[in-house]
Design a protein around this motif. Structure first.
Motif, PDB file in Angstrom:
ATOM      1  N   LYS A 465      -1.985   9.704  -5.602  1.00 49.94           N
ATOM      2  CA  LYS A 465      -0.664   9.355  -5.910  1.00 49.94           C
ATOM      3  C   LYS A 465       0.404  10.301  -5.347  1.00 49.94           C
ATOM      4  CE  LYS A 465      -0.459   8.462 -10.500  1.00 49.94           C
ATOM      5  NZ  LYS A 465      -0.078   8.897 -11.576  1.00 49.94           N
ATOM      6  N   SER A 466      -0.080  11.724  -5.100  1.00 47.24           N
ATOM      7  CA  SER A 466       0.728  12.638  -4.612  1.00 47.24           C
ATOM      8  C   SER A 466       0.863  12.494  -3.056  1.00 47.24           C
ATOM      9  CB  SER A 466       0.066  14.122  -4.860  1.00 47.24           C
ATOM     10  OG  SER A 466      -1.046  14.178  -4.132  1.00 47.24           O
ATOM     11  N   LEU A 467       0.089  11.760  -2.355  1.00 47.87           N
ATOM     12  CA  LEU A 467       0.202  11.451  -0.944  1.00 47.87           C
ATOM     13  C   LEU A 467       0.874  10.440  -0.567  1.00 47.87           C
ATOM     14  CD1 LEU A 467      -3.631  12.640  -0.261  1.00 47.87           C
ATOM     15  CD2 LEU A 467      -1.794  14.066  -0.251  1.00 47.87           C
ATOM     16  N   LEU A 468       1.270   9.582  -1.380  1.00 44.98           N
ATOM     17  CA  LEU A 468       2.143   8.274  -1.178  1.00 44.98           C
ATOM     18  C   LEU A 468       3.496   8.434  -0.486  1.00 44.98           C
ATOM     19  CD1 LEU A 468       0.364   5.956  -3.533  1.00 44.98           C
ATOM     20  CD2 LEU A 468      -0.309   6.239  -1.180  1.00 44.98           C
ATOM     21  N   ASN A 469       3.830   7.881   0.241  1.00 43.58           N
ATOM     22  CA  ASN A 469       5.149   7.799   0.790  1.00 43.58           C
ATOM     23  C   ASN A 469       6.189   6.807  -0.253  1.00 43.58           C
ATOM     24  OD1 ASN A 469       7.690   7.565   1.947  1.00 43.58           O
ATOM     25  ND2 ASN A 469       6.877   6.634   3.983  1.00 43.58           N
ATOM     26  N   PRO A 470       7.026   7.442  -1.043  1.00 40.88           N
ATOM     27  CA  PRO A 470       7.736   6.303  -1.904  1.00 40.88           C
ATOM     28  C   PRO A 470       8.471   5.432  -1.080  1.00 40.88           C
ATOM     29  CG  PRO A 470       8.906   8.536  -2.048  1.00 40.88           C
ATOM     30  CD  PRO A 470       7.458   8.569  -1.136  1.00 40.88           C
ATOM     31  N   MET A 471       8.832   5.585   0.296  1.00 44.05           N
ATOM     32  CA  MET A 471       9.775   4.637   1.147  1.00 44.05           C
ATOM     33  C   MET A 471       8.911   3.609   1.836  1.00 44.05           C
ATOM     34  SD  MET A 471      12.680   7.428   2.237  1.00 44.05           S
ATOM     35  CE  MET A 471      11.689   8.544   3.306  1.00 44.05           C
ATOM     36  N   TYR A 472       7.623   3.752   1.844  1.00 47.72           N
ATOM     37  CA  TYR A 472       6.797   2.896   2.247  1.00 47.72           C
ATOM     38  C   TYR A 472       7.075   1.237   2.548  1.00 47.72           C
ATOM     39  CZ  TYR A 472       2.490   0.749   4.363  1.00 47.72           C
ATOM     40  OH  TYR A 472       1.544  -0.182   4.810  1.00 47.72           O
ATOM     41  N   GLU A 473       7.165   0.606   3.333  1.00 48.62           N
ATOM     42  CA  GLU A 473       7.372  -0.718   3.556  1.00 48.62           C
ATOM     43  C   GLU A 473       6.315  -1.230   4.587  1.00 48.62           C
ATOM     44  OE1 GLU A 473       8.962  -2.835   1.344  1.00 48.62           O
ATOM     45  OE2 GLU A 473      10.306  -1.257   0.310  1.00 48.62           O
ATOM     46  N   PRO A 474       5.416  -1.940   4.253  1.00 51.49           N
ATOM     47  CA  PRO A 474       4.342  -2.252   5.168  1.00 51.49           C
ATOM     48  C   PRO A 474       4.997  -3.051   6.654  1.00 51.49           C
ATOM     49  CG  PRO A 474       3.460  -3.004   3.045  1.00 51.49           C
ATOM     50  CD  PRO A 474       4.933  -2.480   2.840  1.00 51.49           C
ATOM     51  N   ASN A 475       4.768  -2.471   7.624  1.00 51.56           N
ATOM     52  CA  ASN A 475       5.285  -2.807   8.901  1.00 51.56           C
ATOM     53  C   ASN A 475       4.243  -3.384   9.812  1.00 51.56           C
ATOM     54  OD1 ASN A 475       6.611  -3.327  11.490  1.00 51.56           O
ATOM     55  ND2 ASN A 475       7.230  -1.283  11.695  1.00 51.56           N
ATOM     56  N   GLN A 476       3.970  -4.566  10.135  1.00 49.79           N
ATOM     57  CA  GLN A 476       2.759  -5.030  10.869  1.00 49.79           C
ATOM     58  C   GLN A 476       2.801  -5.044  12.284  1.00 49.79           C
ATOM     59  OE1 GLN A 476      -0.333  -5.678   9.447  1.00 49.79           O
ATOM     60  NE2 GLN A 476       0.922  -5.109   7.590  1.00 49.79           N
ATOM     61  N   GLY A 477       4.153  -4.521  12.762  1.00 45.72           N
ATOM     62  CA  GLY A 477       4.518  -4.608  14.044  1.00 45.72           C
ATOM     63  C   GLY A 477       4.192  -3.264  14.671  1.00 45.72           C
ATOM     64  N   VAL A 478       4.441  -3.126  16.023  1.00 45.30           N
ATOM     65  CA  VAL A 478       4.218  -1.820  16.918  1.00 45.30           C
ATOM     66  C   VAL A 478       5.546  -1.010  16.610  1.00 45.30           C
ATOM     67  CG1 VAL A 478       4.025  -1.224  19.112  1.00 45.30           C
ATOM     68  CG2 VAL A 478       3.091  -3.229  18.564  1.00 45.30           C
ATOM     69  N   ILE A 479       5.155   0.048  16.521  1.00 42.17           N
ATOM     70  CA  ILE A 479       6.515   1.253  16.442  1.00 42.17           C
ATOM     71  C   ILE A 479       6.603   1.902  17.743  1.00 42.17           C
ATOM     72  CG2 ILE A 479       6.424   1.177  14.006  1.00 42.17           C
ATOM     73  CD1 ILE A 479       4.741   3.958  14.424  1.00 42.17           C
ATOM     74  N   TRP A 480       7.697   1.627  18.235  1.00 40.20           N
ATOM     75  CA  TRP A 480       7.905   2.512  20.002  1.00 40.20           C
ATOM     76  C   TRP A 480       8.705   3.534  19.696  1.00 40.20           C
ATOM     77  CZ3 TRP A 480       4.828   0.926  23.214  1.00 40.20           C
ATOM     78  CH2 TRP A 480       4.191  -0.145  23.520  1.00 40.20           C
ATOM     79  N   PRO A 481       8.261   4.647  19.604  1.00 37.67           N
ATOM     80  CA  PRO A 481       9.290   5.896  19.459  1.00 37.67           C
ATOM     81  C   PRO A 481      10.063   6.476  20.712  1.00 37.67           C
ATOM     82  CG  PRO A 481       7.153   6.713  20.011  1.00 37.67           C
ATOM     83  CD  PRO A 481       7.062   4.794  19.927  1.00 37.67           C
ATOM     84  N   SER A 482      11.459   6.929  20.205  1.00 36.77           N
ATOM     85  CA  SER A 482      12.113   7.656  21.376  1.00 36.77           C
ATOM     86  C   SER A 482      11.279   8.696  21.823  1.00 36.77           C
ATOM     87  CB  SER A 482      13.592   7.892  20.510  1.00 36.77           C
ATOM     88  OG  SER A 482      14.167   8.538  21.565  1.00 36.77           O
TER      89      SER A 482
END
Length: 551
Positions: A465-482
């Motif tokens: 419970k203490s490790l979970l990100n409260p803002m998490y919204e499952p994203n099934q796509g690729v994440i391309w960082p800058s």
């Protein structure tokens, strides 16, 4: 060896504890076989419990001859604490004991072999990420199999006893390919992308190969190539510093160099990390000078280059649909950083709590990353003292993940506190997960039967419970960082947590967490009310229709 032999003064009153962010505290110091404990009678002061294995450097400074002084402990979790002891004999005894207990040669004397959890273990973390489970989908096809050719670790001493290989490749060909590669680290699968493109990792061809041809090695890569017209071999080591495959015999494979840094040796990563922490701990210099020191450490450049190399490989897999073989020198450091980051970018499962654990098991622990050797010394040990095999490679990986987390805060199920926990446990721990340099070494010391897995602890519901990100919204796509330099952030939550008081930041995070939790509860309640309204409306309409028909 008995620990009592190393402890001349097991208990001492009147010891004053100095830290970087708190007022001095006087208390009683206790030294056990594995911990240094300082407790105070002052109300509201928390006890200090410090594993000896967490200490990187012990420094002594006598105030005056024939008197006591300060014992400064520089720890692998980056904090610096000092113990002020007035009596000379006790001062020398305590300093000597801590020095000896923090530098035990045998891993079997470390705390994980003595720790017994006081909770019920719900699942064995040592068995939940076995290779046959992680690659179950591949093994269900007719194209892949598990080989036990390395069961005695003679083919490759740093690989595991079970390996997933193409069915069309014989064990004899694996032996030949291993002989061709540095340290026997022949090409093995890391990941299969949704479009069917494979990610592999290996060591570079050995210098003994001397540009000789290895048909077995070519055969492995040709099987992976399949119907693709081309593949990519990405070298993550310094340009011109590594051996490479000959163009003539790997003509369908295009070579790409994406060096993480000018790294003639992995110890340079630790040198850069040391410069970073040195700058972070210096609160006396001006802002301009501090930024200059930060830049001169070259740490953020290493992070940037790691992300850049990972993006190149990810693009080859995702956009070109081409297989990639990643290697560096021995296929252990820069190689594992890149293959791990590629999977986080492409595979949403790796952005979950279980997924990041599985990734670290596959790409680091089971892949033979030498945690015991790399983490024997950390950033506070002087460069002339530490061994050249010491490195902060895993820290560089975690920092790169932190950058991805900052750029995509809604795409990660875990919070950044989990990354800090992984950082700490990789250096010192009550758990055996990060002990040893390879599966062969862990088998020899019977690690799995004599210690508890970190994953068994982290996956307990109350801890999870203490490790979970409260803002998490499952994203099934690729994440391309800058990968622009301006996009990088200094990981202050880790590097400055003992320098700058983090109370305000923590309080702000808890407030944000409470607001998000409240918002989710309200959203759930709104959905429930909406469904009730729909049901009532339907029921009302049906009643009206029935009454109309009856009339």
């Amino acid at each position: 060896m008995e620990f009592a032999e190393l402890i001349a003064t097991p208990k001492l009153d009147g010891v004053i504890l100095h830290t970087q962010t708190s007022e001095p505290v006087e208390g009683t110091l206790c030294i056990t076989g594995h911990h240094l404990i300082l407790s105070s009678r002052r109300e509201g002061v928390q006890e200090l419990w410090l594993l000896h294995h967490a200490i990187d450097v012990v420094e002594q400074k006598q105030t005056m001859p024939q008197q006591g002084g300060l014992i400064t402990l520089k720890c692998k979790d980056l904090r610096i604490i000092s113990l002020e002891i007035n009596q000379q004999l006790e001062f020398l005894n305590v300093a000597k004991s801590i020095e000896q207990l923090s530098k035990l040669n045998s891993q079997q004397y470390l705390y994980p072999f003595f720790y017994r959890p006081m909770y019920t273990i719900l699942e064995d973390g040592y068995t939940i990420f076995r290779c046959e489970l992680e690659f179950a989908k591949l093994l269900a096809t007719d194209e892949w199999r598990i080989t036990h050719i390395n069961r005695d670790f003679s083919v490759c001493p740093t690989y595991g006893a079970k390996l997933v290989v193409p069915k069309s490749i014989t064990d004899e060909e694996i032996i030949q390919s291993a002989a061709f590669r540095d340290g026997g680290r022949f090409p093995v699968i890391s990941y299969r992308h949704d479009n069917g493109a494979f990610l592999l990792r290996s060591a570079q061809p050995s210098s003994a190969a001397n540009n000789k041809r290895c048909r077995a090695d070519e055969a492995i890569l040709n099987v992976i190539l399949g119907r693709s017209k081309k593949g990519f071999i990405v070298d993550t080591w310094s340009k011109g510093k590594s051996n490479s495959e000959t163009d003539q015999h790997y003509n369908q494979w295009r070579k790409v160099t994406r060096s993480i840094g000018n790294l003639p040796h992995v110890s340079n990563i630790l040198h850069s990390f040391s410069k970073l922490i040195e700058a972070c701990n210096d609160t006396s210099c001006s802002t301009d000078k501090w930024f200059d020191r930060l830049e001169n450490s070259n740490w953020l450049t290493l992070v940037l280059n790691s992300l850049n190399a990972a993006c190149v490989v990810a693009q080859c897999l995702d956009q070109e649909g081409s297989p990639c073989l990643v290697h560096g020198s021995k296929g252990m450091d820069s190689t594992l950083i890149v293959t791990s980051l590629v999977q986080i970018i492409l595979n949403p499962d790796c952005r979950t709590v279980r997924g990041i654990q599985a990734l670290i098991e596959r790409e680091w622990i089971q892949a033979g990353f030498p945690f015991a050797t790399r983490h024997k010394y950390s950033c506070y040990t002087p460069s002339q003292t530490r061994q050249k095999t010491s490195a902060s490679t895993f820290v560089l990986f975690l920092d790169s993940v932190y950058q991805l987390h900052c750029q995509f805060p809604f795409s990660f199920e875990f919070n950044t506190q989990m990354l800090i926990l992984l950082y700490e446990h990789s250096f010192f721990s009550s758990y055996g997960t990060f002990l040893g340099d390879s599966e062969r070494e862990r088998q020899a010391i019977k690690l799995h039967s004599r210690t508890t897995s970190l994953w068994s602890y982290l996956n307990r519901p109350d801890v999870l419970k203490s490790l979970l990100n409260p803002m998490y919204e499952p994203n099934q796509g690729v994440i391309w960082p800058s990968v622009a330099p301006i996009s990088l952030e200094l990981w202050t939550e880790l590097y400055l947590r003992w320098v700058i008081d983090q109370t305000q930041t923590k309080n702000m995070f808890h407030q944000i967490q409470a607001l998000i939790t409240r918002e989710k509860e309200m959203r759930t309640k709104a959905v429930k009310l909406r469904n009730e309204l729909i049901a009532l409306t339907k029921e009302y309409n049906e009643t009206v229709v029935n009454e109309t028909e009856n009339n």
